[in-house]
Design an enzyme around this catalytic site. Structure first.
Site, PDB file in Angstrom:
ATOM      1  N   VAL A  73     -30.863 -56.830   5.887  1.00 35.84           N
ATOM      2  CA  VAL A  73     -31.598 -56.280   7.012  1.00 35.84           C
ATOM      3  C   VAL A  73     -32.063 -54.744   6.928  1.00 35.84           C
ATOM      4  O   VAL A  73     -33.032 -54.472   7.662  1.00 35.84           O
ATOM      5  CB  VAL A  73     -30.690 -56.305   8.298  1.00 35.84           C
ATOM      6  CG1 VAL A  73     -30.617 -57.902   8.403  1.00 35.84           C
ATOM      7  CG2 VAL A  73     -29.563 -55.459   8.087  1.00 35.84           C
ATOM      8  N   SER A 151     -23.184 -51.680  21.989  1.00 39.72           N
ATOM      9  CA  SER A 151     -21.769 -51.416  22.635  1.00 39.72           C
ATOM     10  C   SER A 151     -21.443 -50.654  23.682  1.00 39.72           C
ATOM     11  O   SER A 151     -22.413 -49.778  23.862  1.00 39.72           O
ATOM     12  CB  SER A 151     -21.033 -50.553  21.057  1.00 39.72           C
ATOM     13  OG  SER A 151     -19.786 -50.052  21.104  1.00 39.72           O
ATOM     14  N   TYR A 164     -21.886 -43.565  15.544  1.00 39.28           N
ATOM     15  CA  TYR A 164     -22.058 -45.012  15.853  1.00 39.28           C
ATOM     16  C   TYR A 164     -22.450 -45.275  17.282  1.00 39.28           C
ATOM     17  O   TYR A 164     -23.547 -45.888  17.476  1.00 39.28           O
ATOM     18  CB  TYR A 164     -20.573 -45.659  15.756  1.00 39.28           C
ATOM     19  CG  TYR A 164     -20.424 -47.073  16.096  1.00 39.28           C
ATOM     20  CD1 TYR A 164     -21.228 -47.857  15.309  1.00 39.28           C
ATOM     21  CD2 TYR A 164     -19.926 -47.472  17.168  1.00 39.28           C
ATOM     22  CE1 TYR A 164     -21.304 -49.208  15.871  1.00 39.28           C
ATOM     23  CE2 TYR A 164     -19.815 -48.893  17.787  1.00 39.28           C
ATOM     24  CZ  TYR A 164     -20.312 -49.689  17.053  1.00 39.28           C
ATOM     25  OH  TYR A 164     -20.575 -51.224  17.319  1.00 39.28           O
ATOM     26  N   SER A 167     -26.413 -44.373  17.350  1.00 37.18           N
ATOM     27  CA  SER A 167     -27.071 -45.427  17.025  1.00 37.18           C
ATOM     28  C   SER A 167     -27.026 -46.805  17.920  1.00 37.18           C
ATOM     29  O   SER A 167     -28.272 -47.118  18.231  1.00 37.18           O
ATOM     30  CB  SER A 167     -26.421 -46.048  15.781  1.00 37.18           C
ATOM     31  OG  SER A 167     -25.327 -46.736  15.701  1.00 37.18           O
ATOM     32  N   LYS A 168     -26.037 -46.724  18.719  1.00 32.87           N
ATOM     33  CA  LYS A 168     -26.127 -48.103  19.569  1.00 32.87           C
ATOM     34  C   LYS A 168     -26.599 -47.592  20.778  1.00 32.87           C
ATOM     35  O   LYS A 168     -27.075 -48.452  21.518  1.00 32.87           O
ATOM     36  CB  LYS A 168     -24.657 -48.417  19.959  1.00 32.87           C
ATOM     37  CG  LYS A 168     -23.867 -49.017  18.577  1.00 32.87           C
ATOM     38  CD  LYS A 168     -24.861 -50.315  18.307  1.00 32.87           C
ATOM     39  CE  LYS A 168     -24.078 -51.445  17.417  1.00 32.87           C
ATOM     40  NZ  LYS A 168     -24.515 -52.599  16.900  1.00 32.87           N
ATOM     41  N   ILE A 197     -13.546 -56.157  20.909  1.00 31.79           N
ATOM     42  CA  ILE A 197     -13.811 -57.571  20.335  1.00 31.79           C
ATOM     43  C   ILE A 197     -12.739 -57.746  19.355  1.00 31.79           C
ATOM     44  O   ILE A 197     -13.020 -57.142  18.167  1.00 31.79           O
ATOM     45  CB  ILE A 197     -14.951 -57.920  20.226  1.00 31.79           C
ATOM     46  CG1 ILE A 197     -15.762 -57.576  21.303  1.00 31.79           C
ATOM     47  CG2 ILE A 197     -15.202 -59.470  20.242  1.00 31.79           C
ATOM     48  CD1 ILE A 197     -15.469 -58.187  22.810  1.00 31.79           C
TER      49      ILE A 197
END
Length: 257
Positions: A73, A151, A164, A167-168, A197
């Site tokens: 990707v 997230s 992280y 980015s989310k 999760i």
């Protein structure tokens, strides 16, 4: 990129990125069971073999409706080629699930720029290109649904996850703006913000560390990939056509530090 069959079928088509992961696999299985034709993106032949073996065990009768899209990707030309193959397949792309993602935990002072860049590339840039190319197909047919997997840290923050969460969080801004731009063209764009999760992504949380996380979840348990896939399935459906530009948490009422 593997070749995609041009055999037509009445099933609506959806592209799921990051299909080999726990959440991705659950989304693929749920879509297949609900009548979708699934283009499952994985990075390698080995990943596809693992995914197809698992699906074959669970849903052998549905495997003919699942086709591999083997590409990275983060490689723009490979992504473009994948969408060209989907277009040439004759199947109408009605859904996109931007699920591919990477999480590299580190304190601010210990986060190197390569790790920061990788998370932005996978979680933001790749998601944008997929959204862009999918929306071009969907706006021509005046219908479609895009679901971005973000997230809970994007909205609540979390110590040790600055890169992280950044980015989310960017993915949420993308979702809102894209929804406003595409609504009049018949395309909905929403985001899901999962909490803790039970997947390989959270496998590093073991023993007491895992117990401490679960202790901060009001429902009292970690989430399952099927919890997420059920919500994805609804947002892809025509029943959710009036929902767009939204970020929906699915975290069991989790408290983050």
């Amino acid at each position: 990129m593997t070749s995609i069959s041009s055999t037509s079928h009445a099933r609506k088509a959806v592209l799921v990125t990051g299909a080999a992961g726990g959440i991705g696999q659950a989304i693929v299985a749920a879509c297949l069971q609900s009548g979708w034709h699934v283009f499952a993106n994985v990075r390698t032949d080995a990943s596809w073999q693992s995914l197809s073996n698992e699906l074959e065990t669970q849903h052998p009768e549905l495997m003919r409706f699942c086709e591999p899209c083997i590409y990275d990707v983060t490689k723009p030309e490979q992504v473009k080629n994948a969408f060209n193959d989907i277009r040439k397949s004759g199947k109408q792309l009605q859904g996109l699930v931007n699920n591919a993602g990477v999480m590299l935990d580190a304190a601010i002072g210990m986060t190197n720029l390569d790790d920061f860049t990788l998370q932005m590339t996978v979680n933001v840039t790749a998601a944008f290109q997929h959204l862009q190319l999918a929306s071009r197909l969907m706006t021509r047919q005046k219908s479609g649904s895009i679901v971005n997997i973000s997230s809970v840290v994007a909205t609540d923050g979390s110590a040790g996850q600055v890169a992280y969460s950044a980015s989310k969080a960017a993915l949420l801004g993308m979702t809102k703006s894209a929804a406003k731009e595409l609504a009049a063209l018949g395309v909905s764009v929403n985001a899901i913000a999962p909490g803790f999760i039970d997947t390989k992504l959270t496998a590093a949380y073991q023993d007491q560390k895992r117990k401490d996380v679960v202790a901060n979840i009001a429902i009292g348990r970690e989430g399952l990939p099927s919890d997420v896939s059920a919500l994805v399935l609804h947002l892809l459906s025509t029943e959710a056509a009036y929902i767009t530009g939204q970020t929906i948490k699915i975290d069991g009422m989790m408290k983050l530090n």
